[in-house]
Write a protein that holds these residues in place. Structure first.
Motif, short mmCIF file in Angstrom:
data_model
loop_
_atom_site.label_atom_id
_atom_site.label_comp_id
_atom_site.label_asym_id
_atom_site.label_seq_id
_atom_site.Cartn_x
_atom_site.Cartn_y
_atom_site.Cartn_z
N GLU A 170 0.86 -1.19 0.00
CA GLU A 170 0.00 0.00 0.00
C GLU A 170 0.89 1.23 0.00
O GLU A 170 1.85 1.31 0.77
N VAL A 171 0.57 2.17 -0.89
CA VAL A 171 1.40 3.36 -1.10
C VAL A 171 0.62 4.58 -0.64
O VAL A 171 -0.53 4.79 -1.04
N ILE A 172 1.25 5.39 0.21
CA ILE A 172 0.62 6.63 0.72
C ILE A 172 0.90 7.75 -0.27
O ILE A 172 2.06 8.04 -0.58
N CYS A 173 -0.16 8.36 -0.80
CA CYS A 173 -0.02 9.42 -1.80
C CYS A 173 -0.64 10.72 -1.28
O CYS A 173 -1.61 10.70 -0.52
N LEU A 174 -0.07 11.84 -1.74
CA LEU A 174 -0.59 13.15 -1.36
C LEU A 174 -0.90 13.95 -2.62
O LEU A 174 -0.18 13.84 -3.62
N ASP A 175 -1.96 14.74 -2.54
CA ASP A 175 -2.30 15.64 -3.63
C ASP A 175 -1.65 17.00 -3.35
O ASP A 175 -2.09 17.74 -2.47
N ALA A 176 -0.60 17.31 -4.10
CA ALA A 176 0.18 18.52 -3.85
C ALA A 176 -0.59 19.79 -4.19
O ALA A 176 -0.21 20.88 -3.77
N ALA A 177 -1.70 19.66 -4.93
CA ALA A 177 -2.49 20.83 -5.30
C ALA A 177 -3.62 21.09 -4.31
O ALA A 177 -4.31 22.10 -4.41
N HIS A 178 -3.81 20.21 -3.35
CA HIS A 178 -4.93 20.35 -2.41
C HIS A 178 -4.60 21.37 -1.33
O HIS A 178 -3.50 21.37 -0.77
N LYS A 179 -5.57 22.22 -1.03
CA LYS A 179 -5.36 23.30 -0.06
C LYS A 179 -4.98 22.75 1.33
O LYS A 179 -4.14 23.32 2.02
N ALA A 180 -5.62 21.65 1.71
CA ALA A 180 -5.37 21.08 3.04
C ALA A 180 -3.91 20.64 3.20
O ALA A 180 -3.34 20.70 4.29
N ILE A 181 -3.29 20.18 2.10
CA ILE A 181 -1.88 19.77 2.13
C ILE A 181 -0.97 20.99 2.06
O ILE A 181 0.06 21.07 2.76
N ARG A 182 -1.35 21.96 1.23
CA ARG A 182 -0.49 23.13 1.00
C ARG A 182 -0.34 24.01 2.24
O ARG A 182 0.69 24.69 2.40
N ILE A 183 -1.35 24.00 3.11
CA ILE A 183 -1.27 24.86 4.30
C ILE A 183 -0.81 24.10 5.54
O ILE A 183 -0.65 24.69 6.60
N ASP A 184 -0.58 22.80 5.41
CA ASP A 184 -0.14 21.99 6.55
C ASP A 184 1.38 22.01 6.63
O ASP A 184 2.06 21.50 5.73
N PRO A 185 1.96 22.56 7.69
CA PRO A 185 3.44 22.67 7.75
C PRO A 185 4.16 21.32 7.83
O PRO A 185 5.34 21.24 7.53
N HIS A 186 3.41 20.25 8.19
CA HIS A 186 4.04 18.93 8.25
C HIS A 186 4.19 18.30 6.87
O HIS A 186 5.04 17.43 6.66
N TYR A 187 3.36 18.73 5.93
CA TYR A 187 3.33 18.06 4.63
C TYR A 187 3.62 18.98 3.45
O TYR A 187 3.85 18.50 2.34
N ASN A 188 3.60 20.32 3.65
CA ASN A 188 3.69 21.19 2.47
C ASN A 188 5.07 21.22 1.83
O ASN A 188 5.25 21.79 0.76
N CYS B 158 5.06 19.77 -1.66
CA CYS B 158 4.44 20.54 -2.75
C CYS B 158 5.48 21.22 -3.65
O CYS B 158 5.14 21.66 -4.75
N ASN B 159 6.71 21.32 -3.18
CA ASN B 159 7.75 21.94 -4.01
C ASN B 159 7.98 21.12 -5.27
O ASN B 159 7.95 19.88 -5.22
N PRO B 160 8.25 21.79 -6.40
CA PRO B 160 8.42 21.05 -7.66
C PRO B 160 9.56 20.04 -7.64
O PRO B 160 9.56 19.09 -8.39
N VAL B 161 10.52 20.25 -6.74
CA VAL B 161 11.68 19.36 -6.69
C VAL B 161 11.29 17.95 -6.23
O VAL B 161 12.02 17.00 -6.46
N HIS B 162 10.10 17.82 -5.63
CA HIS B 162 9.65 16.51 -5.16
C HIS B 162 8.72 15.81 -6.13
O HIS B 162 8.07 14.82 -5.76
N LYS B 163 8.64 16.29 -7.38
CA LYS B 163 7.84 15.57 -8.38
C LYS B 163 8.48 14.21 -8.63
O LYS B 163 9.69 14.12 -8.85
N HIS B 164 7.69 13.20 -8.60
CA HIS B 164 8.12 11.82 -8.89
C HIS B 164 9.38 11.45 -8.12
O HIS B 164 10.36 10.99 -8.68
N ARG B 165 9.34 11.65 -6.81
CA ARG B 165 10.48 11.28 -5.99
C ARG B 165 10.69 9.77 -5.96
O ARG B 165 11.81 9.29 -5.78
N GLU B 166 9.60 9.01 -6.19
CA GLU B 166 9.72 7.55 -6.20
C GLU B 166 10.52 7.05 -7.40
O GLU B 166 11.16 6.00 -7.33
N LEU B 167 10.49 7.81 -8.52
CA LEU B 167 11.24 7.40 -9.72
C LEU B 167 12.73 7.68 -9.57
O LEU B 167 13.55 7.13 -10.30
N ARG B 168 13.08 8.56 -8.63
CA ARG B 168 14.49 8.92 -8.42
C ARG B 168 15.04 8.32 -7.13
O ARG B 168 16.07 8.76 -6.63
#
Length: 204
Positions: A131-149, A152-162
Motif C-alpha cells: 500500500e502506497v501513501i499518496c498526497l495531492d500537492a495541489a490540495h489546499k489542506a496539504i499546501r497549508i499543513d506545515p508537516h506536509y507542504n 508541494c515543491n516542484p523538486v519533489h515531483k516523482h520522488r519515487e522514480l528517483r
C-alpha cells in the motif's frame, strides 16, 4: 498500550494462527482486484500512521501488487551476445526492491499525486502486495499543513522514480555512520569517481 501498539505487536507474529488466517483471506481478496486500485482506508492503520499517513483531505492510499521473484533478462532466444560477463538469462537479481517497484508503478499511474511512503500488506506465491501513501500537492489542506507542504515543491515531483523515498534510499545503500562512508556524495559510484579523478584547476 494503545490500540495501535497492540496491532503492531500482532504483525510481529506473522506465523500465529490469527495472522496466517487473516493474511490468507486478505490475499484472496487482493487477488480479485485490479493491479493498482485505490483503497478506501489503510489495511494497517498503525503502520500507515507511523509512515506519515493522516486521515485528512488530500491524502489517499493506493494498493498495488508486484510479481515476486528475480528479474529475467530480455534476450531474444536467450542469446546474450558479447563477453561471458554479460551472459546469463535466469538467475539475475534486480537492483531495487519490489517495494520500490510498487511505489514507482503507483507514481506513474497517478501522475498528479506525490508518493510519500509505502508498506507491505501481504504476499502469496505469485505476488507481493503493497500500500502506497499518496498526497495531492495541489490540495489546499496539504499546501497549508506545515508537516506536509514540503512535498508541494516542484523538486519533489516523482520522488519515487528517483529513489528518494525510504524504500528507494535503502536500495541505494545510503545512511549515516561509519558503515556508509563509501556512499558520501550521493552514491558509491560518485564517491569512487570523486576520489579517483585528478582535478588540475587552471588557477591553483
Amino acid at each position: 498500550m494503545g490500540a495501535y501498539k497492540y496491532m503492531e505487536e500482532l504483525y510481529k507474529k506473522k506465523q500465529s494462527d490469527l495472522m496466517r488466517f487473516l493474511l490468507r483471506v486478505r490475499c484472496w481478496q487482493f487477488r480479485q482486484l485490479t493491479a493498482i486500485h485505490r483503497a478506501s482506508r489503510p489495511t494497517r492503520p498503525d503502520k500507515a500512521r507511523r509512515l506519515g499517513f493522516k486521515n485528512k483531505q488530500g491524502m489517499c492510499i493506493y494498493r498495488t501488487r508486484v510479481k515476486r521473484g528475480g528479474r529475467k533478462r530480455l534476450a531474444a532466444k536467450g542469446i546474450c551476445y558479447g563477453k561471458p560477463k554479460t551472459s546469463g538469462v535466469n538467475q539475475l537479481k534486480f537492483q531495487r526492491s519490489l517495494q520500490s517497484v510498487a511505489e514507482e508503478r503507483v507514481g506513474r499511474a497517478c501522475g498528479g499525486l506525490r508518493v510519500l511512503n509505502s508498506y507491505w500488506v501481504g504476499q502469496d506465491a505469485v505476488y507481493k502486495y503493497y500500500e502506497v501513501i499518496c498526497l495531492d500537492a495541489a490540495h489546499k489542506a496539504i499546501r497549508i499543513d506545515p508537516h506536509y507542504n514540503w512535498i508541494c515543491n516542484p523538486v519533489h515531483k516523482h520522488r519515487e522514480l528517483r529513489a528518494l523515498t525510504s524504500a528507494g534510499k535503502k536500495n541505494r545503500g545510503l545512511g549515516k555512520g561509519h558503515r556508509y562512508t563509501k556512499v558520501i556524495g550521493s552514491s558509491r559510484r560518485a564517491n569512487w569517481k570523486r576520489r579517483n579523478t585528478l582535478s588540475l584547476r587552471r588557477y591553483r
